[in-house]
Motif scaffolding. Structure first.
Motif, PDB file in Angstrom:
ATOM      1  N   GLY A 282      26.051  42.483  60.847  1.00 56.88           N
ATOM      2  CA  GLY A 282      26.641  43.513  61.120  1.00 56.88           C
ATOM      3  C   GLY A 282      28.313  43.460  60.707  1.00 56.88           C
ATOM      4  O   GLY A 282      28.617  42.285  60.000  1.00 56.88           O
ATOM      5  N   GLY A 283      29.009  44.398  61.067  1.00 56.10           N
ATOM      6  CA  GLY A 283      30.575  44.018  60.865  1.00 56.10           C
ATOM      7  C   GLY A 283      30.676  44.944  59.629  1.00 56.10           C
ATOM      8  O   GLY A 283      29.799  45.483  58.829  1.00 56.10           O
ATOM      9  N   ARG A 284      31.942  44.834  59.032  1.00 59.37           N
ATOM     10  CA  ARG A 284      32.297  45.380  57.900  1.00 59.37           C
ATOM     11  C   ARG A 284      31.871  44.518  56.589  1.00 59.37           C
ATOM     12  O   ARG A 284      31.760  43.285  56.899  1.00 59.37           O
ATOM     13  N   ALA A 285      31.971  45.323  55.518  1.00 59.38           N
ATOM     14  CA  ALA A 285      31.975  44.437  54.269  1.00 59.38           C
ATOM     15  C   ALA A 285      33.260  43.898  53.764  1.00 59.38           C
ATOM     16  O   ALA A 285      34.277  44.843  53.814  1.00 59.38           O
ATOM     17  N   ASP A 286      33.323  42.849  52.985  1.00 62.94           N
ATOM     18  CA  ASP A 286      34.672  42.538  52.461  1.00 62.94           C
ATOM     19  C   ASP A 286      34.609  43.016  50.885  1.00 62.94           C
ATOM     20  O   ASP A 286      33.788  42.705  50.151  1.00 62.94           O
ATOM     21  N   LEU A 287      35.765  43.491  50.786  1.00 65.71           N
ATOM     22  CA  LEU A 287      36.120  43.704  49.068  1.00 65.71           C
ATOM     23  C   LEU A 287      37.143  43.061  48.709  1.00 65.71           C
ATOM     24  O   LEU A 287      38.184  43.157  49.258  1.00 65.71           O
ATOM     25  N   VAL A 288      36.827  42.060  48.010  1.00 64.37           N
ATOM     26  CA  VAL A 288      38.088  41.078  47.458  1.00 64.37           C
ATOM     27  C   VAL A 288      38.471  41.444  46.124  1.00 64.37           C
ATOM     28  O   VAL A 288      37.840  41.233  45.163  1.00 64.37           O
ATOM     29  N   VAL A 289      39.771  41.736  46.050  1.00 62.89           N
ATOM     30  CA  VAL A 289      40.280  41.979  44.721  1.00 62.89           C
ATOM     31  C   VAL A 289      40.773  40.837  44.019  1.00 62.89           C
ATOM     32  O   VAL A 289      41.604  39.843  44.831  1.00 62.89           O
ATOM     33  N   GLN A 290      40.342  40.318  42.768  1.00 62.09           N
ATOM     34  CA  GLN A 290      40.745  39.279  42.082  1.00 62.09           C
ATOM     35  C   GLN A 290      41.542  39.386  40.986  1.00 62.09           C
ATOM     36  O   GLN A 290      41.708  40.497  40.493  1.00 62.09           O
ATOM     37  N   ARG A 291      42.186  38.349  40.351  1.00 62.91           N
ATOM     38  CA  ARG A 291      43.035  38.366  39.489  1.00 62.91           C
ATOM     39  C   ARG A 291      42.283  38.674  38.029  1.00 62.91           C
ATOM     40  O   ARG A 291      41.023  38.075  37.855  1.00 62.91           O
ATOM     41  N   ASN A 292      42.824  39.463  37.289  1.00 65.25           N
ATOM     42  CA  ASN A 292      42.214  39.768  35.876  1.00 65.25           C
ATOM     43  C   ASN A 292      42.319  38.626  34.968  1.00 65.25           C
ATOM     44  O   ASN A 292      43.051  37.508  35.168  1.00 65.25           O
ATOM     45  N   ALA A 293      41.836  38.807  33.813  1.00 64.15           N
ATOM     46  CA  ALA A 293      41.668  37.602  32.782  1.00 64.15           C
ATOM     47  C   ALA A 293      43.170  37.212  32.122  1.00 64.15           C
ATOM     48  O   ALA A 293      43.282  36.101  32.062  1.00 64.15           O
ATOM     49  N   ARG A 294      44.237  38.015  32.782  1.00 63.01           N
ATOM     50  CA  ARG A 294      45.776  37.711  32.121  1.00 63.01           C
ATOM     51  C   ARG A 294      46.350  37.069  33.464  1.00 63.01           C
ATOM     52  O   ARG A 294      47.333  36.519  33.302  1.00 63.01           O
ATOM     53  N   GLY A 295      45.698  36.563  34.486  1.00 67.37           N
ATOM     54  CA  GLY A 295      46.261  35.865  35.410  1.00 67.37           C
ATOM     55  C   GLY A 295      47.029  37.048  36.583  1.00 67.37           C
ATOM     56  O   GLY A 295      47.480  36.417  37.536  1.00 67.37           O
ATOM     57  N   GLY A 296      47.069  38.191  36.401  1.00 69.82           N
ATOM     58  CA  GLY A 296      47.648  39.190  37.370  1.00 69.82           C
ATOM     59  C   GLY A 296      46.647  39.982  37.722  1.00 69.82           C
ATOM     60  O   GLY A 296      45.606  40.030  37.733  1.00 69.82           O
ATOM     61  N   PHE A 297      47.484  40.821  38.860  1.00 72.58           N
ATOM     62  CA  PHE A 297      46.736  41.855  39.458  1.00 72.58           C
ATOM     63  C   PHE A 297      46.582  43.341  38.949  1.00 72.58           C
ATOM     64  O   PHE A 297      47.770  43.688  38.195  1.00 72.58           O
ATOM     65  N   SER A 298      45.850  44.119  38.950  1.00 69.71           N
ATOM     66  CA  SER A 298      45.922  45.411  38.761  1.00 69.71           C
ATOM     67  C   SER A 298      45.321  46.265  39.848  1.00 69.71           C
ATOM     68  O   SER A 298      44.661  45.559  40.744  1.00 69.71           O
ATOM     69  N   ASN A 299      45.648  47.457  39.781  1.00 72.18           N
ATOM     70  CA  ASN A 299      45.307  48.447  40.915  1.00 72.18           C
ATOM     71  C   ASN A 299      43.824  48.989  40.433  1.00 72.18           C
ATOM     72  O   ASN A 299      43.609  49.523  39.730  1.00 72.18           O
ATOM     73  N   PRO A 300      42.823  48.427  41.548  1.00 72.99           N
ATOM     74  CA  PRO A 300      41.515  48.713  41.249  1.00 72.99           C
ATOM     75  C   PRO A 300      40.806  50.170  41.344  1.00 72.99           C
ATOM     76  O   PRO A 300      39.842  50.594  40.621  1.00 72.99           O
ATOM     77  N   PHE A 301      41.503  50.843  42.345  1.00 70.17           N
ATOM     78  CA  PHE A 301      41.166  52.233  42.316  1.00 70.17           C
ATOM     79  C   PHE A 301      42.197  53.371  42.010  1.00 70.17           C
ATOM     80  O   PHE A 301      43.350  53.081  42.131  1.00 70.17           O
ATOM     81  N   TYR A 302      41.831  53.987  40.957  1.00 70.47           N
ATOM     82  CA  TYR A 302      43.037  54.950  40.305  1.00 70.47           C
ATOM     83  C   TYR A 302      42.388  56.343  40.343  1.00 70.47           C
ATOM     84  O   TYR A 302      41.279  56.830  39.727  1.00 70.47           O
ATOM     85  N   LEU A 303      43.344  57.025  40.922  1.00 69.50           N
ATOM     86  CA  LEU A 303      43.146  58.707  40.870  1.00 69.50           C
ATOM     87  C   LEU A 303      43.844  59.333  39.672  1.00 69.50           C
ATOM     88  O   LEU A 303      45.013  59.399  40.062  1.00 69.50           O
ATOM     89  N   HIS A 304      43.247  59.685  39.036  1.00 67.02           N
ATOM     90  CA  HIS A 304      44.113  60.056  37.701  1.00 67.02           C
ATOM     91  C   HIS A 304      45.065  61.230  38.042  1.00 67.02           C
ATOM     92  O   HIS A 304      44.584  62.191  38.854  1.00 67.02           O
ATOM     93  N   ALA A 305      46.086  61.489  37.309  1.00 62.40           N
ATOM     94  CA  ALA A 305      47.214  62.534  37.501  1.00 62.40           C
ATOM     95  C   ALA A 305      46.394  63.768  37.060  1.00 62.40           C
ATOM     96  O   ALA A 305      47.082  64.767  37.429  1.00 62.40           O
ATOM     97  N   SER A 306      45.753  63.766  35.917  1.00 62.93           N
ATOM     98  CA  SER A 306      45.297  64.892  35.390  1.00 62.93           C
ATOM     99  C   SER A 306      44.157  65.759  35.878  1.00 62.93           C
ATOM    100  O   SER A 306      43.608  66.522  35.432  1.00 62.93           O
TER     101      SER A 306
END
Length: 860
Positions: A282-306
């Motif tokens: 039971g309970g929630r599922a965990d979604l864990v954002v990890q660092r990319n190959a360059r060692g930094g973070f990026s925004n995993p979900f992106y709603l495009h402006a256009s």
């Protein structure tokens, strides 16, 4: 089927009256008023600024309320809702439904009066907070496609929970009053049988194939991206409750951007499904954002402006692995026309941290490639400290005019940020004030930054007379001691200089009984406590500055606009400045450091007396290569166009310098040094003119080199350095600053001169510009291994008697309390208020007398 929406923990209905409640009690008064179609942000902010706890904003269902951030000060900061150890809930309460319309309440975020968009709710990177939206629709009024706005900026270890709530970019019409519709899912509901597999579904059908498989403990972002890139537009990502899944954005080969999840016209739901619960956890599922190959973070979900697109997270906890406080990561970037909805879900801060430097890093999740991190070590993360409770408003504290009149409504509480209170008073024209603090208490002194702005809301000293005082009249428990101002990053995780004097202005700043610290700063956070670019007066009395890059940076620009500052450091402690060494840490062409206890140029005058400069310019652990270097000193007074070039305008009296990175005191404009003690620094004093008299220089433990360091800038440094007084013409110093120099009645003890085998006094004259030097009455005591002293031109006598058999052991010279010089230095650095003489603490001149007496005894 989906789990039915679970309510938040049971909450008693406190009242049928919309309003602001703290711990269940309705806050009464116009300053807390909540009205439909009115801006409620000032009222909520009043409650937060006053340190109210467990705040619940009860709204009338079906009504619309506005959130309009307020421009603060001279167009520099925006007053949003800052959560620092706060718990804030917005709820549409059925008991407060005046017209029976029901449904959710609407919160519309508007532009500030100056037309700027901002982040209306911010969770602090340092202390975090908890935000809950219950039965609320949050939207942006008149939001334009592509216009940048984040409703909630969660930079801390706190959480964001949405229950029966929605976040949307489009304005919600309120022209017709009607009951709000219940929350409908973005995608079409589907029926799943128990034991159904986790996976990606479109319109109820499972997408088959290895490329669409979802496995717990692995990176599911490529699979979801395959579905989006393949033209699937109504997607359900069905997860196993209680399991952990990773989102590790992949860098596309040859391109500078990251392959996140772009919702360009797609409807995406990520949910934990009861029927998929293989182990019944039971309970929630965990979604864990990890660092990319360059060692930094990026925004995993992106709603495009256009384009349009909708995102829904249900029964999911979204977090960032190893995110450090202040490190930027946005879980969801929303630039388009679609909706973002969270149901029984949370967005968390840095709950999963990298280990402290020196411990083993965690192994990557099964099936995940080990991330390629930067070559520099990860910044260590201090263990999370429990947030102290906000203090009460104690008698005697507050903001006073200089005639003693107390300003009403400017309460100061310990363990809360007092910068906004002081800044508000100054912005309202109270520029000559005394801020009285409770001795022994700690206050948050972190700056604020306006969203999207380059300027920081620190304390501008232009035309001000500001006095920060640990006041005996405010000592409510008799604890005494310093009042501590704890400086951290702003709510966006950015560091900035907290007190600033512009170059075109003058003012006065006094610190009396104040200790300023930066407990969370790392060496590559280039920030100072005080930056003084203009004129006026800067005074530290019985105070302590610890842990900045330059604890004080005075760099006046001279000329008609500013004649430089007059600086007084009296009975104070300047310690532990540090920054990465620019020769080792930084890439070619970049600059870092230096770090100095105090750095000054173009000043008018400076007087340092009865003070201590300790361990400036380096760190013991040499983290990020914070080695001692040639660029970092205890006190560094550089060349410039100061009003006066008279060495008598720089005075150092009865002061201890210990364990500083290079020079204990580098006085490029000359100066007068008397009755002072220099210990365990590679070099003592460098000056072109003035006097060094009745002082002692002694060596202790080795500072250099570091583990056989041989890089550029370190090859010439040996063991403990060398000379203790350098009389140097220095090509950067014009003739107005040269000689004469007097070196009289000093003692050089327990040193081994390894810096190019030079002696305790080094004369580096310019033959073209004679520089008279007079040395007399000086003693060496156990100073060995250097070439015979060869003075330069115009040097009047060697003036040194050598004794290599005398003892310099304390042998209880200062009583049974101190057996070594290190113990005396430690006591001086770690003392509370009161300065020298406190409980028998020896002064610098006492140590000078000890060494001189031993030299005279050796002389017979």
């Amino acid at each position: 089927m989906f789990n039915p929406l679970e309510p938040l923990e049971t909450r008693e209905l406190f009242s049928a009256v919309p309003g602001i409640y703290s711990n269940g009690e309705l806050l009464v008064g116009e300053r807390y008023a909540i009205r439909a179609d009115a801006n409620l942000l000032p009222s909520v902010r009043n409650a937060l600024d006053e340190g109210r706890v467990d705040i619940e904003v009860v709204l009338d269902p079906g009504e619309t309320y506005r959130l309009q951030p307020i421009d603060g000060g001279p167009s520099t900061v925006i007053n949003d809702l800052y959560l620092r150890d706060d718990k804030l809930t917005f709820t549409a309460d059925p008991a407060a439904d005046a017209d029976g319309s029901g449904g959710r309440a609407s919160l519309e975020v508007e532009r500030s009066e100056s037309g700027r968009r901002t982040f209306p709710i911010i969770i602090d990177s340092k202390r975090g907070g908890e935000l809950t939206l219950d039965g609320v629709d949050l939207s942006a009024s008149d939001h334009q496609p592509g216009e940048y706005i984040r409703f909630v900026a969660n930079h801390g270890p706190g959480s964001v929970t949405l229950n029966d709530a929605s976040i949307a970019s489009a304005r919600i019409s309120t022209a017709v009053a009607s009951p709000a519709k219940p929350l409908e899912p973005i995608r079409t509901p589907i029926d799943l049988k128990p034991g159904a597999p986790a996976g990606i579904y479109e319109n109820g059908a499972l997408l088959s194939g290895e490329r669409f498989e979802l496995k717990s403990g692995e990176n599911i972002l490529p699979s979801v991206r395959h579905a989006l890139d393949g033209g699937h537009r109504n997607i359900l990502v069905a997860l196993d409750p209680g399991e952990t899944y990773y989102l590790n954005p992949q860098e596309q080969a040859g391109l500078p951007f990251i392959n996140d999840l772009f919702l360009d016209g797609a409807d995406l739901t990520v949910a934990a499904i009861e029927e998929i619960d293989a182990d019944g956890s039971g309970g929630r599922a965990d979604l864990v954002v990890q660092r990319n190959a360059r060692g930094g973070f990026s925004n995993p979900f992106y709603l495009h402006a256009s384009g349009s697109g909708n995102l829904q997270l249900e029964s999911v906890d979204l977090s960032a692995e190893g995110r450090r406080s202040g490190e930027f990561v946005g879980f969801i970037s929303h630039y388009g026309d679609g909706d973002v909805r969270l149901v029984d879900a949370s967005l968390e801060g840095p709950t999963r941290r990298f280990p402290v430097s020196g411990t083993a890093a965690p192994a990557p999740a099964p099936g995940l490639p080990r991330p390629v991190l930067p070559t520099q070590p990860a910044r260590p993360v201090a263990p999370a400290r429990p947030a102290p409770p906000a203090g009460e408003v104690t008698a005697g504290t507050g903001i006073y005019l200089l005639d003693g009149t107390k300003l009403d409504g400017y309460d100061l509480r310990s363990n809360t940020n007092i910068i906004p209170v002081i800044r508000l008073a100054m912005d309202r024209g109270y520029t000559s004030i005394e801020v009285r603090l409770d001795p022994g208490e700690t206050y948050d002194f972190s700056p604020q930054r306006g969203p999207g702005l380059k300027t920081v809301g620190n304390l501008s000293m232009s035309g001000a007379d500001l006095r920060l005082v640990s006041a005996a009249s405010a000592d409510n428990d008799g604890s005494g001691g310093f009042a501590t101002l704890e400086v951290g990053p702003d709510a966006y995780g950015k560091w900035s200089n907290i007190i600033f004097m512009p170059s075109t202005s003058e003012g006065k700043l006094t610190l009396d009984g104040i200790s300023m610290t930066m407990p969370e700063r790392q060496p590559d956070d280039f920030v100072d406590f005080i930056v003084w670019r203009g004129g006026g007066e800067l005074t530290l009395f019985d105070s302590k500055l610890s842990g900045a890059r330059n604890n004080i940076d005075v760099s006046g620009f001279g000329g008609p606009q500013s004649q430089g500052a007059d600086i007084v450091i009296d009975r104070s402690i300047i310690e532990h400045s540090n920054a990465p060494d620019r020769d080792l840490y930084f890439e070619p062409g970049r600059t870092g450091g230096p770090a100095n206890g105090i750095y000054a140029r173009n000043y008018n005058s400076i007087k340092v007396q009865d003070s201590v400069f300790y361990h400036n310019g380096w760190r013991d652990d040499a983290f990020l290569n914070t080695h001692a270097s040639a660029y970092s000193h205890g006190l560094y007074l550089n060349t410039g166009d100061a009003k006066s070039f008279d060495p008598r305008d720089t005075q150092i009296i009865n002061t201890i310098f210990s364990d500083n990175g290079a020079n204990a005191a580098q006085l490029r404009q000359g100066g007068i040094v008397r009755d002072s003690f220099f210990y365990n620094s590679p070099f003592g004093i460098s000056l072109p003119a003035g006097e060094v008299s009745s002082s002692a220089f002694a060596s202790g433990d080795t500072i250099w080199p570091r583990d056989g360091e041989t890089k550029t800038g370190y090859q010439r440094w040996k063991d403990r350095g060398g000379y203790q007084i350098q009389i140097d013409h220095d090509a950067r110093i014009d003739s107005r600053r040269l000689g004469p120099v007097a070196v009289r009645n000093n003692v050089f003890a327990d040193a081994q001169a390894n810096h190019e085998q030079r002696g305790p006094i080094h004369h580096n004259p310019d033959p073209a510009r004679p520089q008279p030097v007079r040395a007399s009455g000086n003693y060496e005591l156990n100073w060995v291994d250097y070439q015979p002293f060869t003075p330069g031109n115009n040097y009047s006598g060697v003036g040194i008697d050598r004794f290599n058999t005398g003892s310099t052991a304390l042998d209880g010279e200062f009583g049974s309390r101190y057996q070594t010089v290190d113990e005396i230095v430690d006591a001086a650095v770690n003392r509370d208020r009161g300065g020298y003489g406190l409980d028998g603490l020896p002064e610098a001149r006492d140590l000078v007398s000890f060494y001189r007496n031993r030299a005279l005894a050796a002389a017979g």
